[in-house]
Design an enzyme around this catalytic site. Structure first.
Site, PDB file in Angstrom:
ATOM      1  CG  ASP A  30      -2.026   1.018   1.135  1.00 52.68           C
ATOM      2  OD1 ASP A  30      -3.195   0.601   1.056  1.00 52.68           O
ATOM      3  OD2 ASP A  30      -1.736   2.232   1.136  1.00 52.68           O
ATOM      4  CB  ILE A  31       0.837   4.265  -2.170  1.00 50.31           C
ATOM      5  CG1 ILE A  31       1.921   5.179  -2.725  1.00 50.31           C
ATOM      6  CG2 ILE A  31      -0.419   5.052  -1.826  1.00 50.31           C
ATOM      7  CD1 ILE A  31       1.552   5.830  -4.049  1.00 50.31           C
ATOM      8  CG  ASN A  86     -12.422  -0.462   3.567  1.00 50.34           C
ATOM      9  OD1 ASN A  86     -12.862  -0.933   4.620  1.00 50.34           O
ATOM     10  ND2 ASN A  86     -11.269   0.185   3.508  1.00 50.34           N
ATOM     11  CD  GLN A  93     -14.497  -0.266  -3.186  1.00 48.81           C
ATOM     12  OE1 GLN A  93     -15.657  -0.573  -2.898  1.00 48.81           O
ATOM     13  NE2 GLN A  93     -13.871  -0.776  -4.232  1.00 48.81           N
ATOM     14  CG  HIS A  99      -8.409  -2.604  -2.725  1.00 52.73           C
ATOM     15  ND1 HIS A  99      -9.306  -1.818  -3.409  1.00 52.73           N
ATOM     16  CD2 HIS A  99      -8.243  -2.004  -1.522  1.00 52.73           C
ATOM     17  CE1 HIS A  99      -9.660  -0.789  -2.659  1.00 52.73           C
ATOM     18  NE2 HIS A  99      -9.034  -0.887  -1.499  1.00 52.73           N
TER      19      HIS A  99
HETATM   20  P1  5GP Z   1      -9.667   1.636   0.288  1.00 49.77           P
HETATM   21  O1  5GP Z   1      -9.915   2.775   1.205  1.00 49.77           O
HETATM   22  O2  5GP Z   1     -10.261   1.851  -1.096  1.00 49.77           O
HETATM   23  O3  5GP Z   1     -10.027   0.312   0.877  1.00 49.77           O
HETATM   24  O4  5GP Z   1      -8.099   1.573   0.119  1.00 49.77           O
HETATM   25  C1  5GP Z   1      -7.385   2.082  -0.931  1.00 49.77           C
HETATM   26  C2  5GP Z   1      -5.927   1.939  -0.562  1.00 49.77           C
HETATM   27  O5  5GP Z   1      -5.163   2.082  -1.737  1.00 49.77           O
HETATM   28  C3  5GP Z   1      -5.449   3.000   0.426  1.00 49.77           C
HETATM   29  O6  5GP Z   1      -4.935   2.343   1.576  1.00 49.77           O
HETATM   30  C4  5GP Z   1      -4.379   3.757  -0.353  1.00 49.77           C
HETATM   31  O7  5GP Z   1      -3.283   4.108   0.449  1.00 49.77           O
HETATM   32  C5  5GP Z   1      -3.991   2.775  -1.440  1.00 49.77           C
HETATM   33  N1  5GP Z   1      -3.568   3.380  -2.694  1.00 49.77           N
HETATM   34  C6  5GP Z   1      -4.179   4.409  -3.345  1.00 49.77           C
HETATM   35  N2  5GP Z   1      -3.537   4.686  -4.502  1.00 49.77           N
HETATM   36  C7  5GP Z   1      -2.498   3.794  -4.574  1.00 49.77           C
HETATM   37  C8  5GP Z   1      -1.465   3.579  -5.543  1.00 49.77           C
HETATM   38  O8  5GP Z   1      -1.350   4.260  -6.556  1.00 49.77           O
HETATM   39  N3  5GP Z   1      -0.590   2.562  -5.292  1.00 49.77           N
HETATM   40  C9  5GP Z   1      -0.682   1.792  -4.163  1.00 49.77           C
HETATM   41  N4  5GP Z   1       0.222   0.834  -4.010  1.00 49.77           N
HETATM   42  N5  5GP Z   1      -1.637   1.963  -3.237  1.00 49.77           N
HETATM   43  C10 5GP Z   1      -2.530   2.955  -3.444  1.00 49.77           C
END
Ligand code: 5GP
Ligand code: ZN
Length: 137
Positions: A30-31, A86, A93, A99
């Protein structure tokens, strides 16, 4: 899917730090990690969320998440891990490509997920809520 960042990462069009890959998934860092070693399991085929994933793909995620979490504990000294999916904006999400987060948890950290306020049901409410869910299945 065009313009989907996770499609591009999962299919290697954008470089990433990856710890695992097979024909169905790529697992990347995760970034913006919640903890050191926070992983994302990305299906290579686009689905907006877990409801749109083919069942045979979805069925492979939990065993993979368990394997990754075990590796986090073994390699990083984590004492546990959270598996988080999520689903929908209301659930937090932010990237609309399904993911699964595998987040290692270290000693001394407060739980980050299962610390919601504990609610309750009014008399008879649990039964009617349960009935509504059963009807929708
Ligand atoms: P969500 O809130 O949708 O469950 O999580 C999205 C996750 O994706 C977040 O934890 C965010 O840090 C991660 N993320 C967003 N953009 C990128 C990206 O470009 N590369 C990576 N590796 N992770 C990302
Ligand atoms: Zn996608």
């Amino acid at each position: 899917m065009d313009n989907c960042i996770f499609c591009m990462i999962a299919n290697g069009q954008i470089p990433s730090t990856s710890v695992y890959e097979d024909e169905d998934f790529k697992v990347v860092f995760d970034i913006a990690p919640a903890a050191k070693g926070h992983l994302l399991i990305l299906p290579k085929s686009h689905a907006d969320n877990v409801c749109d994933l083919p069942e045979e793909t979805a069925a492979k995620i939990m065993p993979l998440a368990a394997k990754l979490g075990s590796a986090q504990m073994k390699a990083l000294g984590a004492k546990g891990f959270n598996i988080v999916v999520n689903t929908g904006e209301a659930a937090g999400q932010t990237v609309m490509h399904c993911h699964t987060h595998v987040i290692p948890r270290y000693e001394g950290e407060a739980p980050i997920v299962a610390n919601w306020a504990q609610g309750s049901y009014a008399d008879g409410e649990a039964a009617s809520v349960a009935q509504a869910i059963v009807k929708a299945l």
